[in-house]
Design an enzyme around this catalytic site. Sequence first.
Site, PDB file in Angstrom:
ATOM      1  N   SER A 109       0.840  -1.204   0.000  1.00  0.00           N
ATOM      2  CA  SER A 109       0.000   0.000   0.000  1.00  0.00           C
ATOM      3  C   SER A 109       0.881   1.263   0.000  1.00  0.00           C
ATOM      4  O   SER A 109       1.646   1.450  -0.936  1.00  0.00           O
ATOM      5  CB  SER A 109      -0.955  -0.060   1.198  1.00  0.00           C
TER       6      SER A 109
ATOM      7  N   HIS B 188      -4.252  -0.588  -4.232  1.00  0.00           N
ATOM      8  CA  HIS B 188      -5.712  -0.748  -4.061  1.00  0.00           C
ATOM      9  C   HIS B 188      -6.376  -0.389  -5.393  1.00  0.00           C
ATOM     10  O   HIS B 188      -7.363   0.339  -5.424  1.00  0.00           O
ATOM     11  CB  HIS B 188      -6.271   0.174  -2.971  1.00  0.00           C
TER      12      HIS B 188
ATOM     13  N   GLU C  95      -5.541  -5.200  -4.533  1.00  0.00           N
ATOM     14  CA  GLU C  95      -5.249  -5.711  -3.191  1.00  0.00           C
ATOM     15  C   GLU C  95      -4.871  -7.187  -3.262  1.00  0.00           C
ATOM     16  O   GLU C  95      -5.239  -7.897  -4.187  1.00  0.00           O
ATOM     17  CB  GLU C  95      -6.467  -5.495  -2.284  1.00  0.00           C
TER      18      GLU C  95
END
Lengths: 279, 279
Positions: free
Chosen positions: B135, B177, B204
């Site tokens: 992330s 994401h 993800e």
Amino acid sequence: MPSKIPDGGQRGWIIPIGGAEEKENDPAILRRFVKLCGGLDADIVVIPTASRLRDTGERYEKLFRELGAGRAEQMDFDTRRDAEEDGRLERLAQATGIFLTGGNQLRITTLLGGTPIAKLIRARNAAGVHVAGTSAGAAVLSEHMIAFGEEGSSPRAGSVRLAPGLGLTNRFIIDQHFRQRDRFGRLSTALAFNPFAIGIGLDEDTAAFIGPDNELEVVGSGAVTVIDANGLQFSSMDQVEERQPVCLLGLTVHVLVAGATFNLHTRRASAGGLSPQKE
Amino acid sequence: MPSKIPDGGQRGWIIPIGGAEEKENDPAILRRFVKLCGGLDADIVVIPTASRLRDTGERYEKLFRELGAGRAEQMDFDTRRDAEEDGRLERLAQATGIFLTGGNQLRITTLLGGTPIAKLIRARNAAGVHVAGTSAGAAVLSEHMIAFGEEGSSPRAGSVRLAPGLGLTNRFIIDQHFRQRDRFGRLSTALAFNPFAIGIGLDEDTAAFIGPDNELEVVGSGAVTVIDANGLQFSSMDQVEERQPVCLLGLTVHVLVAGATFNLHTRRASAGGLSPQKE
């Protein structure tokens, strides 16, 4: 199958709109449609059958008249029998433009699919009558239509369901509310089944005006995302399971804004009026 | 700028992960990272600085040990001065792998940017140490980082803000994401400024394992969307206003799933282990 274009004639324009087109301040898309249909000489038939709202048809009648259309009338269908009725067929045969509103695309196809009205829409378009549709009304224009689909995911095997549309053309598959509802994955999935068609993802308040020469021009405030799978190197659609992501190699993507064009025949994109890149 | 790779040596792997990687049932991504770092001989330093949660570092320490890492320890930074401290620099210099957790990428860059720790991470990677990030920790790996951006829209001039990242490489721009937060538009916008870089959109629980030879391989349950602007015909980025959509013609897009590869140098995609297309 699309109707045959009469010798010496040319097909009318096909105009899918991404939904939520501007109706008040500067209705560029609807204004251009009225002009194309002949302005004062325009005779536009509005088909509000996709919608379950009472006033959808009236609203467009009023809008088109305000934008200068000589005549604009709605024609609704409640049963399949309505779509065989001579009065309606005669009325539709006079129109210079046909407009399909938003709502649920399956209402259009279940009520009109296979009826004389559906056949007449195709035949009139082949003979030069312009056909526009917004949202659900856009989805149904082509031969292969997205009936349902998931939003906001990578291409996944089960993320889209196709159904036969009205079939004015089979060159493209439409998806509407494109960026607003994140439909890149589902439109790519639709192409992965059989990459011959071109994916056209229409943002809201954005239309693809597709001329008789198969040149598409963008009108409106958003973008039209063209997904061209012609150069596809590989699709794993034949071997993935329902929930698995699909591997797609070699998609070409163009993000077109107002004035930009894409030729559905040569598959060439152009920025149109935007000044050419200097570097 | 990326550190120079010593003569005869080779760069360590760079492993951006799209966030929310599987940690319990079948943690394929984290397991492969541990194995790459040496398994029982692995010495992994976890940098949880992006996160404001107390237990982020500990959680990864425990995970990596359970997956067989000989050693896994967190190293947190509260101030820029911490990133000059000799003890930390010596400890980091011993690591065979460095792992950056999720959180806010600007916490990593504001605390570590320009410090001896940032320089050491680059130097160690160039000398063969593997660097992974999830992330926010993935976003910071490259030279040009997406700091903020809008989701769910077509490419728009103001939809993305770039900032300098840790700079292990400048070949790509990461977005994480990717499909879960609908970031196709903002990653395309990031490329439109200067199309030299390759856009890597990570879903993800999906990672791009990028080897010393710049071959990227996908691991995980989602897809990696590669946006290659190398063949870009046109970008209107130099002439659009803040809220306007950007016209981008000629993007190449690959949707890669587990096992598929993309070479960042030759820009060739391959389906990898998936059986080749028959038609």
